[in-house]
Design a protein around this motif. Structure first.
Motif, PDB file in Angstrom:
ATOM      1  N   ALA A 145      43.300   6.410  32.419  1.00  0.00           N
ATOM      2  CA  ALA A 145      43.155   6.869  33.656  1.00  0.00           C
ATOM      3  C   ALA A 145      42.009   6.802  34.307  1.00  0.00           C
ATOM      4  O   ALA A 145      41.504   6.693  35.329  1.00  0.00           O
ATOM      5  N   LYS A 146      41.185   7.814  33.358  1.00  0.00           N
ATOM      6  CA  LYS A 146      39.914   8.294  33.802  1.00  0.00           C
ATOM      7  C   LYS A 146      38.964   7.014  33.971  1.00  0.00           C
ATOM      8  O   LYS A 146      37.932   6.998  34.417  1.00  0.00           O
ATOM      9  N   VAL A 201      45.546   1.780  35.475  1.00  0.00           N
ATOM     10  CA  VAL A 201      46.843   2.446  35.944  1.00  0.00           C
ATOM     11  C   VAL A 201      47.683   2.641  34.972  1.00  0.00           C
ATOM     12  O   VAL A 201      48.050   1.442  34.392  1.00  0.00           O
ATOM     13  N   HIS A 209      50.648   7.527  42.804  1.00  0.00           N
ATOM     14  CA  HIS A 209      50.194   7.823  41.550  1.00  0.00           C
ATOM     15  C   HIS A 209      48.678   8.381  41.612  1.00  0.00           C
ATOM     16  O   HIS A 209      48.118   7.962  42.642  1.00  0.00           O
ATOM     17  N   LYS A 210      48.118   8.946  40.582  1.00  0.00           N
ATOM     18  CA  LYS A 210      46.815   9.254  40.611  1.00  0.00           C
ATOM     19  C   LYS A 210      46.358   8.826  39.107  1.00  0.00           C
ATOM     20  O   LYS A 210      45.446   9.493  38.408  1.00  0.00           O
ATOM     21  N   GLY A 211      46.709   7.536  38.880  1.00  0.00           N
ATOM     22  CA  GLY A 211      46.535   6.968  37.704  1.00  0.00           C
ATOM     23  C   GLY A 211      47.468   6.810  36.558  1.00  0.00           C
ATOM     24  O   GLY A 211      47.097   6.023  35.681  1.00  0.00           O
ATOM     25  N   ILE A 212      48.554   7.470  36.517  1.00  0.00           N
ATOM     26  CA  ILE A 212      49.634   7.383  35.665  1.00  0.00           C
ATOM     27  C   ILE A 212      51.043   7.511  36.377  1.00  0.00           C
ATOM     28  O   ILE A 212      51.260   8.391  37.414  1.00  0.00           O
TER      29      ILE A 212
END
Length: 344
Positions: A86-87, A91, A120-123
Motif C-alpha cells: 500500500a505504501k 491497492v 479504502h486507504k490502500g487495503i
C-alpha cells in the motif's frame, strides 16, 4: 475503465492463488502486466496464465513497486507485506483475517456493500469464507425485512484447512479401508496440541477457543456480519464444524426477521439476487449440496421453510465453494468493481 491495471498475486502457488489464475481465464480478467509472488521455496516455479508462461518470484516489499492491484491469497505474510504494498501505491485486496476488523479497512462483499470500497486507504479486506457464503444468502432477505437474529451451524470442508487438510482426510480414509492406523496431525488445526480423525467423523472446533467459549472462526462470522451489514444489532449465534468433505462449505441457518415473510417472498428475493441461486425443489429431492457447488460461482440456497413455532422465523440450507466465492472470486470481483468504476 481508463487503463488496465498492473497486477500482482501473492501466494500464487497455493489453492487460492491458483484459483485466481483459473478465474483470470474464465472471466477474461484484463491486466497490463502480471507478477506472480510466493515464498522463497516456490520462487522460480513456472506457471501458465492465459497462455503465457510466468516465473514465480519471491515476495519482498520491493515486489510491489509499480503495481496497481495486489491480490493477496492470505496468510500471516499479509501483516508485513500489505502495508508495504500500500505504501508503494498498490491497492491490496487481502484474503487473510489480519485487517478485517480494522476500522480503517473496508470489509467487502461486492454484491452487498460495494460502496465501502471507496473508503479504502490502500487495503481492502476479503471476509471469512463462511461469512461470505452466509451473507450471500441472507442479503436478499435482509433487503425485504431486516434480520434481527441468526443462528448458524457451518459444515466446513477440509480444504478450508489447506492442502494438508485434504491430504489428511484422504490418507485417513485409505488407511482405515486397509485396516491400518493413522495418527492425525492436522485437524482441528496443525498448531493445536491435540488432533482428531476427520474421516467418518465431524469436529466441532475450527480455530482456537476464545474466553467466551466460542471459537475464533465462529466470532469472525459475528463480527464480520455486523461490519458488512453496518448493523451491530443483529443477534448471531454460530457453531463452526469441520466435516469430511473435500470442497465447498454448507450452512444450516435460522433467521428471525422484523416482519413475517412467506417462503414465496424469500424464494423470490433469492432468485432476484445476483450471485445467489435458488436450488429448492423438495418434491424432486433437489437442494444444495457441496458436491454440486464445488467449482461453481454462485452460492446455492434451498430447504427454505417457515419455522414451526416462531412466525418471523425462517430456516434455510446454503452451500458455496469457499475457495472460489469464499476467497478468490470475491477478491477478484472487488478488483473488477474498481476497474469498472475508474478507481484504479
Amino acid at each position: 475503465m481508463s487503463k488496465l491495471p498492473r497486477v500482482a498475486v501473492l501466494g500464487a502457488t497455493g489453492a487460492v492463488g491458483q484459483e485466481f489464475i483459473r478465474l483470470f481465464e474464465e472471466r477474461d480478467f484484463q491486466f497490463a502486466s502480471l507478477k506472480l509472488l510466493a515464498s522463497k521455496r516456490s520462487a522460480g516455479k513456472k506457471m501458465m496464465v492465459k497462455g503465457k508462461e510466468y516465473t514465480v518470484e519471491e515476495a519482498k516489499p520491493e515486489s510491489f513497486e509499480n503495481i496497481d492491484i495486489a491480490l493477496f491469497a492470505g496468510g500471516s505474510i499479509s501483516k508485513t507485506l500489505a502495508p508495504e504494498a500500500a505504501k508503494r501505491g498498490a491497492v491490496v485486496i487481502d484474503n487473510s483475517s489480519t485487517f478485517r476488523m480494522d476500522p480503517e479497512v473496508p470489509l467487502v462483499i461486492p454484491e452487498i456493500n460495494p460502496e465501502d470500497i471507496a473508503k479504502h486507504k490502500g487495503i481492502i479486506a476479503n471476509p471469512n469464507c463462511s461469512t461470505i457464503i452466509m451473507l450471500m444468502a441472507l442479503k436478499p432477505i435482509y433487503d425485504i425485512s431486516r434480520i434481527k437474529r441468526i443462528i448458524v451451524s457451518t459444515y466446513q470442508a477440509v480444504s478450508g484447512a489447506g492442502k494438508d487438510g485434504i491430504d489428511e482426510l484422504l490418507d485417513e480414509a485409505s488407511a482405515i479401508a486397509k485396516g491400518e492406523t493413522y495418527e492425525p496431525k492436522i485437524l482441528p488445526s496443525a498448531s493445536l496440541p491435540k488432533h482428531y480423525q476427520i474421516a467418518y467423523n465431524v469436529i466441532p472446533q475450527i480455530d482456537v477457543f476464545l474466553d467466551n467459549e466460542y471459537t475464533k472462526e465462529e466470532m469472525k462470522m459475528v463480527n464480520e456480519t455486523h461490519k458488512i451489514f453496518h448493523d451491530d444489532t443483529i443477534a448471531i449465534t454460530p457453531t463452526a464444524v469441520r466435516v469430511p468433505v473435500i470442497r465447498s462449505h454448507a450452512e444450516s441457518i435460522y433467521i428471525e426477521t422484523e416482519r413475517p415473510l412467506s417462503t414465496d417472498e424469500v424464494k423470490k428475493a433469492v432468485q432476484g439476487f445476483k450471485g445467489a441461486v435458488l436450488v429448492d425443489d423438495i418434491k424432486n429431492m433437489v437442494y444444495p449440496m457441496p458436491l454440486d457447488t464445488s467449482n461453481k460461482t454462485d452460492v446455492a440456497v434451498g430447504r427454505i421453510r417457515k419455522d414451526l413455532y416462531c412466525k418471523n422465523g425462517i430456516n434455510l440450507w446454503v452451500c458455496g465453494d469457499q475457495i472460489r466465492k469464499g476467497a478468490a472470486l470475491n477478491a477478484l470481483q472487488i478488483a473488477e468493481y474498481m476497474m469498472n468504476h475508474d478507481m484504479i
